[in-house]
Structures are given as C-alpha cells and as structure tokens.
Design an enzyme around this catalytic site. Structure first.
Site, PDB file in Angstrom:
ATOM      1  N   ALA A   1     -14.317  -7.181  -7.064  1.00 45.17           N
ATOM      2  CA  ALA A   1     -15.440  -7.133  -6.114  1.00 45.17           C
ATOM      3  C   ALA A   1     -16.480  -6.061  -6.439  1.00 45.17           C
ATOM      4  O   ALA A   1     -17.390  -5.830  -5.640  1.00 45.17           O
ATOM      5  CB  ALA A   1     -14.968  -6.979  -4.664  1.00 45.17           C
TER       6      ALA A   1
ATOM      7  N   GLY B   1     -18.774  -6.336  -8.754  1.00 40.80           N
ATOM      8  CA  GLY B   1     -20.021  -7.101  -8.890  1.00 40.80           C
ATOM      9  C   GLY B   1     -20.550  -7.531  -7.532  1.00 40.80           C
ATOM     10  O   GLY B   1     -21.755  -7.490  -7.279  1.00 40.80           O
ATOM     11  N   ASP B   2     -19.650  -7.942  -6.652  1.00 35.61           N
ATOM     12  CA  ASP B   2     -20.070  -8.363  -5.303  1.00 35.61           C
ATOM     13  C   ASP B   2     -20.681  -7.187  -4.546  1.00 35.61           C
ATOM     14  O   ASP B   2     -21.665  -7.342  -3.815  1.00 35.61           O
ATOM     15  CB  ASP B   2     -18.872  -8.902  -4.513  1.00 35.61           C
ATOM     16  CG  ASP B   2     -18.240 -10.107  -5.185  1.00 35.61           C
ATOM     17  OD1 ASP B   2     -18.964 -10.856  -5.863  1.00 35.61           O
ATOM     18  OD2 ASP B   2     -17.016 -10.287  -5.045  1.00 35.61           O
TER      19      ASP B   2
HETATM   20  O1  RIB Z   1     -15.423 -11.207  -7.054  1.00 39.52           O
HETATM   21  C1  RIB Z   1     -14.137 -10.960  -6.582  1.00 39.52           C
HETATM   22  C2  RIB Z   1     -13.620 -12.142  -5.843  1.00 39.52           C
HETATM   23  O2  RIB Z   1     -13.451 -13.208  -6.741  1.00 39.52           O
HETATM   24  C3  RIB Z   1     -12.263 -11.945  -5.216  1.00 39.52           C
HETATM   25  O3  RIB Z   1     -12.327 -11.395  -3.925  1.00 39.52           O
HETATM   26  C4  RIB Z   1     -11.660 -13.341  -5.261  1.00 39.52           C
HETATM   27  O4  RIB Z   1     -11.527 -13.930  -4.012  1.00 39.52           O
HETATM   28  C5  RIB Z   1     -12.593 -14.150  -6.166  1.00 39.52           C
HETATM   29  O5  RIB Z   1     -13.380 -14.992  -5.447  1.00 39.52           O
END
Ligand code: RIB
Length: 302
Positions: A251, A253-254
């Site tokens: 996560a 990148g998120d």
């Molecule tokens: O980017 C990370 C995410 O990738 C994780 O939380 C997992 O669920 C996948 O979707």
C-alpha cells in the site's frame, strides 16, 4: 458536504503472512506471523485521501459476507462517504493473499469477488458523486470496461483524472489515454504498459515519454527508494524519496496516490502534492499491513 475526491475501485480483505523469504513454486514454507487487515487498492487510496486531509467518496462493491461488513466499516470510521459501496448478494468480498518477506518485498494474489461485479452501470448510478467531485481516481482491480467508462465520464465532466494502472500486465486501451491527466505507474507497471525495461530515472523517463506520446497528460513513475519521476510535455523532474527502513511496502503506492490527490484537493501545486504523497508513503512502509500503515496528516507535520 460533497466529496472533492471520488475513488472508483476495489476493496479487499488482505490475508497477510510474513516469512523470511517468499516461497518458491511447489514449496511449503513455515512463516512467522499472520494477520488480516482491510486493503484493496481503491479502498487504500480512499483511506489515504481521508487520513491526509481530503474529503472522499468511494464507489465499489463488497460481497455479502463478514469481510464485506468489515471493509465498509473500515472506510466509514475514516470518514469516507460509503453511500456508493454496494453489497453484492451471493458473492464473496475481494480477498488478497499476501506474503511479505524479511526484506519487506511482497507477493500478492487477488481474488476479485464483488470487485469483479462493479459494472459501468453501477458507477453510473452514482453519477452525482462524479459530478460533484474535483478529482476522480481509478485503478485496475475492477473490470476494465468499468474503468474505461469512468475515465471517459470523468473527462466529459471536466474532472482531474488520475489512473493508477495497478496491477498492470499489458498495455492500456489506446482510447483511455486522452482521458487521463495523471498516470501513475510504478517500475513494473511502466514496463508492462510500454514494453520498455524500467529500472532507474533514465529508463523511467523513456517509458513516461512513450506514455505521453500515447496521449497521457502527465506521468508520475514511482520508483520506490529511488523516488518518483514526474514527466510532462515541459520536461521531467525527479523527487527523491525520504530515507526510511522499510518493514512492509504493501500500500505504499496507494498511500502516495491518496496523498497526492489529497494535496491537490487542498490546493497544493503538483510538486508540493507529490512531495506530500512521498512523505506519507515513506512513513507507511515503516509499518505493517495496508490500511493500518497509512498515516494521518498530523503525523507528517514534524
Ligand atoms: O496495493 C496494495 C493492495 O493490493 C493490497 O491492499 C491488496 O488488497 C491488493 O489489492
């Protein structure tokens, strides 16, 4: 209050095993620990926007199971508008099986569940959210047809459109590029989209320039510890990453994308928003898990 940022994407329950190394094909490996946390690229990005000071709504699907309730609740407690997170009968929620090794590298298998049933018509039902937003963010963990429809609709409405092309295994449909203001691949995604190897700033610039030629507005290639490369028609700028000891990069990148969007939505310029997203992502990699690792804006103030 209308949300300034709308995320159209996935919600997954992450089943995380930590082990000294990733298993090889056919191997059974004893791990060190196991935990279950809310994740999914879309939901992670929505949580990041909310924790980093933005107002955000999520459009997505969960299954009619206990994970679905937990995933929805995890967003609600962060103040994410969940009116458009729908429960699909007779299907499981999205699940991600994640192994993290001692060097913080991960390997992920996702089972789409309800995410795979997010149709363009389902997004269209919440058009009022898109209309009210300033920024629309998509990823690739829901059907591509839905992503394509959303990008086109957001462009038609004049919104700032961010596509995080993750996960990517092949080039994007050509007609998408004209709808994208910011395309944000990591190294492997930039490589999958262009066919060019991406390992450093120079190779990232070459890949980004190809993506600009295809029609993307601006490209931000995230390079992990090597920072991020912002490339537009006016040239490129490198943003070094804050140095941290990584524990778990899931996560990251998120968190960067959520931070970038939250920054833009709060009036930051592009460069400031990129640096803000990077600081948030750097902190996230020092913590375990997807959503639990995403920092709050107050943690970035020192
Ligand atoms: O980017 C990370 C995410 O990738 C994780 O939380 C997992 O669920 C996948 O979707």
């Amino acid at each position: 209050m209308d949300a300034k940022v709308v995320v159209v994407g996935s919600l997954n329950m992450d089943l995380v095993a930590r082990a000294t190394r990733l298993p090889r094909g056919g191997e059974t490996l004893a791990g060190d620990s196991f935990f279950t946390v809310p994740g999914g690229k879309g939901a992670n990005q929505a949580v990041a926007v909310a924790r980093l000071g933005g107002s955000v709504a999520m459009i997505g699907n969960v299954g009619d199971d206990a994970y679905g309730q937990q995933l929805r609740q995890a967003l609600q407690v962060e103040g994410v508008d969940c009116q458009a997170v729908s429960v699909c009968d007779g299907v499981s929620s999205g699940v991600a099986l994640i192994v993290v090794d001692a060097s913080s590298q991960n390997a992920i298998v996702i089972i789409p569940g309800g995410n795979g049933l997010l149709s363009a018509e389902a997004v269209q039902r919440f058009d009022a959210l898109l209309q009210a937003a300033e920024i629309v963010i998509c990823q690739l963990e829901v059907p591509l047809e839905t992503v394509g429809w959303t990008l086109a609709r957001a462009r038609e409405l004049g919104k700032t459109v961010i596509l995080n092309p993750a996960p990517a295994s092949e080039p994007l449909p050509a007609q998408w590029f004209a709808h994208i203001d910011y395309l944000t691949p990591n190294e492997s995604e930039a490589e999958a989209l262009t066919g060019l190897p991406v390992t450093d700033q120079d190779s990232a610039r070459r890949a980004a320039e190809q993506l600009l030629k295809l029609g993307a507005g601006k490209v931000i290639v995230t390079l992990g510890a090597q920072g991020a490369l912002f490339v537009s028609a006016n040239g490129s700028q490198h943003f070094p990453a804050p140095h941290v000891e990584p524990l778990d990069t899931t996560a990251a990148g998120d968190t960067f994308i959520g931070g970038f969007a939250a920054g833009l939505s709060q009036g930051m310029g592009e460069g400031e928003a990129i640096a803000f997203g990077q600081r948030a992502a750097a902190l996230s990699v020092t913590r375990a898990g997807a959503q639990p690792s995403i920092p709050y804006a107050r943690e970035l103030q020192s």
